[in-house]
Design an enzyme around this catalytic site. Sequence first.
Site, PDB file in Angstrom:
ATOM      1  N   HIS A  73      -8.230 -10.214  15.114  1.00 17.96           N
ATOM      2  CA  HIS A  73      -8.938  -8.940  15.159  1.00 17.96           C
ATOM      3  C   HIS A  73      -9.319  -8.479  13.760  1.00 17.96           C
ATOM      4  O   HIS A  73      -9.769  -7.353  13.583  1.00 17.96           O
ATOM      5  CB  HIS A  73      -8.074  -7.861  15.809  1.00 17.96           C
ATOM      6  CG  HIS A  73      -7.574  -8.225  17.158  1.00 17.96           C
ATOM      7  ND1 HIS A  73      -6.406  -8.928  17.349  1.00 17.96           N
ATOM      8  CD2 HIS A  73      -8.094  -8.014  18.387  1.00 17.96           C
ATOM      9  CE1 HIS A  73      -6.224  -9.119  18.647  1.00 17.96           C
ATOM     10  NE2 HIS A  73      -7.226  -8.587  19.296  1.00 17.96           N
TER      11      HIS A  73
ATOM     12  N   SER B 106      -4.513   2.948  22.959  1.00 11.69           N
ATOM     13  CA  SER B 106      -4.847   4.364  23.088  1.00 11.69           C
ATOM     14  C   SER B 106      -5.083   4.762  24.532  1.00 11.69           C
ATOM     15  O   SER B 106      -4.821   5.906  24.906  1.00 11.69           O
ATOM     16  CB  SER B 106      -6.095   4.684  22.256  1.00 11.69           C
ATOM     17  OG  SER B 106      -5.882   4.412  20.894  1.00 11.69           O
TER      18      SER B 106
ATOM     19  N   ASP C 236      -7.116  -3.399  12.919  1.00 11.05           N
ATOM     20  CA  ASP C 236      -8.264  -4.214  13.312  1.00 11.05           C
ATOM     21  C   ASP C 236      -9.585  -3.469  13.234  1.00 11.05           C
ATOM     22  O   ASP C 236     -10.617  -3.996  13.639  1.00 11.05           O
ATOM     23  CB  ASP C 236      -8.069  -4.779  14.719  1.00 11.05           C
ATOM     24  CG  ASP C 236      -7.833  -3.692  15.757  1.00 11.05           C
ATOM     25  OD1 ASP C 236      -7.963  -2.505  15.420  1.00 11.05           O
ATOM     26  OD2 ASP C 236      -7.521  -4.034  16.913  1.00 11.05           O
ATOM     27  N   GLY C 237      -9.568  -2.238  12.751  1.00  8.32           N
ATOM     28  CA  GLY C 237     -10.807  -1.530  12.469  1.00  8.32           C
ATOM     29  C   GLY C 237     -11.495  -0.911  13.667  1.00  8.32           C
ATOM     30  O   GLY C 237     -12.663  -0.523  13.560  1.00  8.32           O
TER      31      GLY C 237
END
Length: 584
Positions: free
Chosen positions: A226, A451, A405-406
């Site tokens: 990732h 999330s 992983d941005g």
Amino acid sequence: MTADIRTKKLINAPENIISEMIAGMVSAHPDILSVEGPTGRAVVAVDGPRDGKVGIVIGGGSGHEPAFAGYVGRGLADAAAVGNVFASPSPEQIMDAARAVDGGAGVMFLYGNYTGDVLNFDMAAEECEGMGIPTKSVQVIDDVASAPKERQNERRGIAGDFFVFKIAGAAAEHGRDLEACYAAAQAANANTRSMGVALTACSMPQTGKLNFHLGHDEMEIGMGVHGEPGIRRGRLENADAVTDELMQPILDDMGLTEGDKVAVLVNGLGATGQLELYIIHRRVAEILGEKGIDIHHSWVGEYVSSLEMAGASITLLKLDDDLQLLLDTPCRTPGLTVAGSLEPKGTRTRRHEDTAKEVTAVDTSKLNTDGPITPAMFKDMMLAAGAAIHEKRDWLSELDGVIGDGDHGVTMDIGWTAVRGKLVTDDNEKTISQTCEIMAKAFLDAVGASSGPLYASAFRKAGEAVSDRWNLDAGAMVAWVDGLCAGILARGGAQVGDKTMIDAWVPAVAKAKEALADNADAIGCLAAATEGAKSGRDYTAEIESRRGRSAKLGARSIGHVDPGAASAHVMLEAITAAAKKALG
């Protein structure tokens, strides 16, 4: 700075990239793939699922093509649940896949060992068990760089997915029962090791910005698929030196000896051509030959990529007679074909109907109406939180790119965009608790990743905390914030000091309760919560990460704010501002 570097991609609207990619895969391989279920994210083998066979469901985030949907087809996976870029599929997306492949013999889930995947697949497994579908789950743990051998269960799954999926699919194709398929997959998992190197970063399609920065003469050893940073960054070396550095930890960890037999995967990460990959394989073969280790079969190419990242990984699978048999079993998928004859397709009985869950009705006449925060005002506060996340999306993703992983900003924006869509189009006035349930389902279905289940749990717990209310007063507002935190703690298990969103939510609750004890009104309590979240956010820059993908960095994570803590503050700040505006 990386923020100034823009990348180019051949895409249309970023929000449509997954649905358009799936449509392209199915239109390219209509004899192999189909799409089933209302989410549109379950890619199913046309001739794979059948009565009496264990259903094999793989899955994970997009951006790793041909993994994961590219390994759907006869003799390998029966279905793949397709998540957003670098984000786990949601439980409902996974359930679409599970319902499609259930042949009465049970379902096995296989995925990389990442927090989001574990949370979402576990929720799907719980739902399967509730429906009477026996399940087993295998988290792939092949990356030797991500944890020492004594903590190998903490390792992440990278290109080793390729071998573990292949073995599991072959076991099911041979007609083995669920326990035997699980044993075969676990044997493959225990005997697979990988390590990789990155030469460049990749960029999220939604941001067009590099997740991290590597100098023109630098490489990152041990990175994840990732774009997560690895175990060290150094000067770029020649192919043999890099291959040696990747192979040594693999060999040390596996304990291979003369006479052993392995399968080899030299995997490109998206922007490394086969010319370079074959040079790497040449050195791998030399090393193994010098040790008297036989290569049964090799694959060289892009099998588990990382968008447009330049770099490569090496994976070895130590073979015994059974693993070799399963590895050689024929399969036919877009991403992998092993030649040989396949038995005619068997019968397939659809056992499940897709059902929509309605919001629970409430007798509003019994609800407490004290307090200034009305349901309509609460909805506006939630819309403001979503708008703030959208505005801060790129900043949150940049924070995540440094230690993860941005994708955090992108993921949160996808979730809140889904929430905003549901709230804006719902004209019927609902209780605050009902609104929270709508938000939970919208977020979970849209996001996946870690999330998704964390905030779905948060919204549900927060809604339950005020289920006896029509309006919210100061005490109920604090109970709602406390419920958010409790929901995240219950689902995720992180604690203060782990460098996660909890480091913002726990002090937010503490400050809100202090304000309530000092007789602050609802806005005062929200303002205190916001200040607590800010202090917690800033605190995360001072500590090492102990959970999630950034936990692999150790001391390298110090000095960087946790993106989850940052987004918690963004939401509370917007909610407080909206409440102040509404109440004058």
